[in-house]
Design an enzyme around this catalytic site. Structure first.
Site, PDB file in Angstrom:
ATOM      1  N   GLY A 135       0.940  -1.104   0.003  1.00  0.00           N
ATOM      2  CA  GLY A 135       0.127  -0.027  -0.174  1.00  0.00           C
ATOM      3  C   GLY A 135       0.926   1.301  -0.077  1.00  0.00           C
ATOM      4  N   TRP A 162      -8.109  -2.706  -3.169  1.00  0.00           N
ATOM      5  CA  TRP A 162      -8.548  -1.142  -2.821  1.00  0.00           C
ATOM      6  C   TRP A 162      -8.769  -0.394  -3.916  1.00  0.00           C
ATOM      7  CZ3 TRP A 162      -9.944  -2.616   1.509  1.00  0.00           C
ATOM      8  CH2 TRP A 162      -9.369  -2.860   2.481  1.00  0.00           C
ATOM      9  N   SER A 184      10.426   0.846  -6.900  1.00  0.00           N
ATOM     10  CA  SER A 184       9.348   1.697  -7.487  1.00  0.00           C
ATOM     11  C   SER A 184       9.556   2.294  -9.067  1.00  0.00           C
ATOM     12  CB  SER A 184       8.900   2.851  -6.543  1.00  0.00           C
ATOM     13  OG  SER A 184      10.029   3.831  -6.401  1.00  0.00           O
ATOM     14  N   ARG A 292     -32.260  24.544  17.261  1.00  0.00           N
ATOM     15  CA  ARG A 292     -32.513  23.681  18.256  1.00  0.00           C
ATOM     16  C   ARG A 292     -32.727  24.386  19.674  1.00  0.00           C
ATOM     17  NH1 ARG A 292     -34.719  18.796  20.287  1.00  0.00           N
ATOM     18  NH2 ARG A 292     -33.605  18.041  21.812  1.00  0.00           N
ATOM     19  N   GLN A 303     -21.862  28.214  25.186  1.00  0.00           N
ATOM     20  CA  GLN A 303     -20.382  28.464  24.675  1.00  0.00           C
ATOM     21  C   GLN A 303     -19.823  27.074  24.343  1.00  0.00           C
ATOM     22  OE1 GLN A 303     -18.004  30.379  27.840  1.00  0.00           O
ATOM     23  NE2 GLN A 303     -18.378  32.432  26.929  1.00  0.00           N
ATOM     24  N   GLN A 361     -21.720  15.417  17.819  1.00  0.00           N
ATOM     25  CA  GLN A 361     -21.769  15.797  19.389  1.00  0.00           C
ATOM     26  C   GLN A 361     -22.652  16.877  19.238  1.00  0.00           C
ATOM     27  OE1 GLN A 361     -20.226  13.690  21.614  1.00  0.00           O
ATOM     28  NE2 GLN A 361     -21.042  14.811  23.143  1.00  0.00           N
ATOM     29  N   ILE A 362     -22.797  17.650  18.582  1.00  0.00           N
ATOM     30  CA  ILE A 362     -23.664  19.004  18.624  1.00  0.00           C
ATOM     31  C   ILE A 362     -24.962  18.487  18.437  1.00  0.00           C
ATOM     32  CG2 ILE A 362     -24.404  21.249  17.444  1.00  0.00           C
ATOM     33  CD1 ILE A 362     -21.305  21.598  17.017  1.00  0.00           C
ATOM     34  N   GLY A 365     -27.963  12.997  20.347  1.00  0.00           N
ATOM     35  CA  GLY A 365     -28.769  11.494  19.848  1.00  0.00           C
ATOM     36  C   GLY A 365     -29.185  11.751  18.468  1.00  0.00           C
ATOM     37  N   GLU A 388      -4.432   7.399  -0.271  1.00  0.00           N
ATOM     38  CA  GLU A 388      -3.671   8.408  -0.665  1.00  0.00           C
ATOM     39  C   GLU A 388      -2.379   8.502   0.176  1.00  0.00           C
ATOM     40  OE1 GLU A 388      -2.197  10.463  -4.470  1.00  0.00           O
ATOM     41  OE2 GLU A 388      -4.075   9.143  -4.046  1.00  0.00           O
TER      42      GLU A 388
END
Length: 408
Positions: A135, A162, A184, A292, A303, A361-362, A365, A388
């Protein structure tokens, strides 16, 4: 040489807005469905072909933009729509660039049109380089190509992995070893025409993210192709191998560094993909935070949320600037003396992972469910730190470049 500017010109803005409209109106509405199906989104690719996005002409125009910003701008907008579908649209470009960079005029004119097909019968192409044991370490490649002089044919054996569009492609471009002693520098690229015996699809990977993009192994079992399928032709290959052998005798490190420069120039495009995904997640989080309400006020008034959004936007803008700098340097022939290509890919990739995680997270759920797109964006973002060149490889390249240590 084009002067560097922070402002897109009118033509670039027009293209950007056109791409953004396609991403918003065609890609995004289809994103969740094709992610769940884990199949190539042929109808979306066909729509892209109808409007001219899925075509060699479009990518050539962006590639030859003298500012260097055409490709990163296009990648950011398409991947803002959806990473999996966007990769299905741009994946053929990897193979096309391989032919453009190494092929003769006749090979370019013969094979690239067959990679795309047309709006009524779209085709895709695959670029096959990575292997199960090769790889990041391209010098460990094992797939072999042996020349049968009596028949003027090359015989290829090995397994590639891949490969985007691997096995379903109309045309495969395969990198194989022709001189193992040169590492190479002993590699060459070959066109595998449609329907060639001995080429088959191996395992199709069920992935964590970018699931609308087909990724699979490609197995080469005594694949025979005409001598004309060697990109660049045998005379050019023989000359290149002779130079590589001479340079290796004089000082092999210079050969290795030249090879790394090629990879450096392609990495900003991946960084731009990551910027697009990060920007998409940030915009969802910003909209959610301003609408929200909790405890009688929008959660952006807290904050803990507001500062996350500030950091997210700052990181996205910084990543874009690194990508634009590297892209401008590449198109204007500026040497990457500090591995600026790897810098852009590293920072943008890590930004995409972090920002999409913060978006979840913001949203709380809701962000953890598939009812909202940030869950998918977070899964998609993981690939940028892997393909890459992994983030670890980018750091290694940057550190060794800064220290003047040979990159092996």
């Amino acid at each position: 040489m084009a002067e560097f500017t922070m402002e897109l010109n009118d033509e670039q803005k027009e293209v950007r807005d056109w791409l953004h409209g396609f991403a918003a109106d065609v890609i995004r509405p289809a994103a969740a469905e094709w992610d769940e199906r884990e199949e190539t989104p042929w109808p979306v690719i066909q729509e892209a072909a109808k409007v001219g996005i899925y075509s060699l002409d479009f990518y050539a125009q962006q590639y030859f933009d003298p500012t260097g910003l055409g490709i990163p701008m296009a990648m950011e907008e398409l991947f803002w729509g959806d990473a999996g579908i966007a990769l299905s649209i741009v994946g053929t470009g990897l193979a096309a660039v391989g032919v453009l960079a190494n092929g003769t005029e006749e090979q370019i004119g013969t094979w690239i049109p067959q990679m795309y097909g047309d709006a009524n019968d779209v085709k895709v192409a695959a670029f096959c380089s990575s292997e199960p044991d090769a790889g990041s370490d391209v010098a460990s490649m094992r797939a072999r190509a042996v020349y049968d002089e009596a028949k003027d044919e090359w015989v290829l054996n090995g397994t590639k992995t891949w490969a985007t569009n691997g096995g379903i492609a109309n045309v495969h471009v395969v990198v194989a070893v022709v001189d193992p002693e040169l590492g190479s520098k002993g590699h060459a690229s070959f066109i595998i025409p449609p329907g060639t015996e001995g080429l088959s699809q191996g395992q199709k990977f069920k992935k964590h993210g970018i699931r609308a993009s087909h990724t699979a192994e490609v197995v080469l079992d005594n694949v025979r192709v005409p001598g004309s399928c060697l990109l660049g032709g045998k005379e050019k290959l023989d000359e290149r191998l002779a130079r590589a052998r001479e340079k290796a005798r004089q000082g092999g490190e210079r050969v290795k560094n030249a090879a790394m420069a090629t990879f450096e120039a392609s990495r900003p495009a991946v960084g731009a993909m990551a910027v697009g995904t990060a920007r998409a997640a940030y915009e969802v989080a910003l909209d959610y935070a301003t609408t929200r309400e909790q405890f009688g006020r929008p959660i952006v008034d807290n904050q803990g949320v507001a500062f996350q959004l500030a950091d997210m936007r700052t990181s996205i803008d910084a990543a874009r600037l690194l990508v634009w700098r590297a892209s401008w340097m590449a198109v204007n022939g500026k040497p990457f003396t500090a591995a600026e290509g790897s810098m852009s890919k590293l920072f943008a990739s890590e930004t995409a992972k972090k920002v999409t995680g913060q978006a979840i997270q913001i949203l709380g759920g809701n962000g953890y469910t598939r009812e909202y797109p940030v869950e998918r964006m977070h899964r998609d973002a993981a690939i940028y730190t892997i393909f890459e060149g992994t983030s670890e490889i980018q750091r290694l390249v940057i550190a060794r470049t800064l220290a003047g240590v040979p990159i092996r």
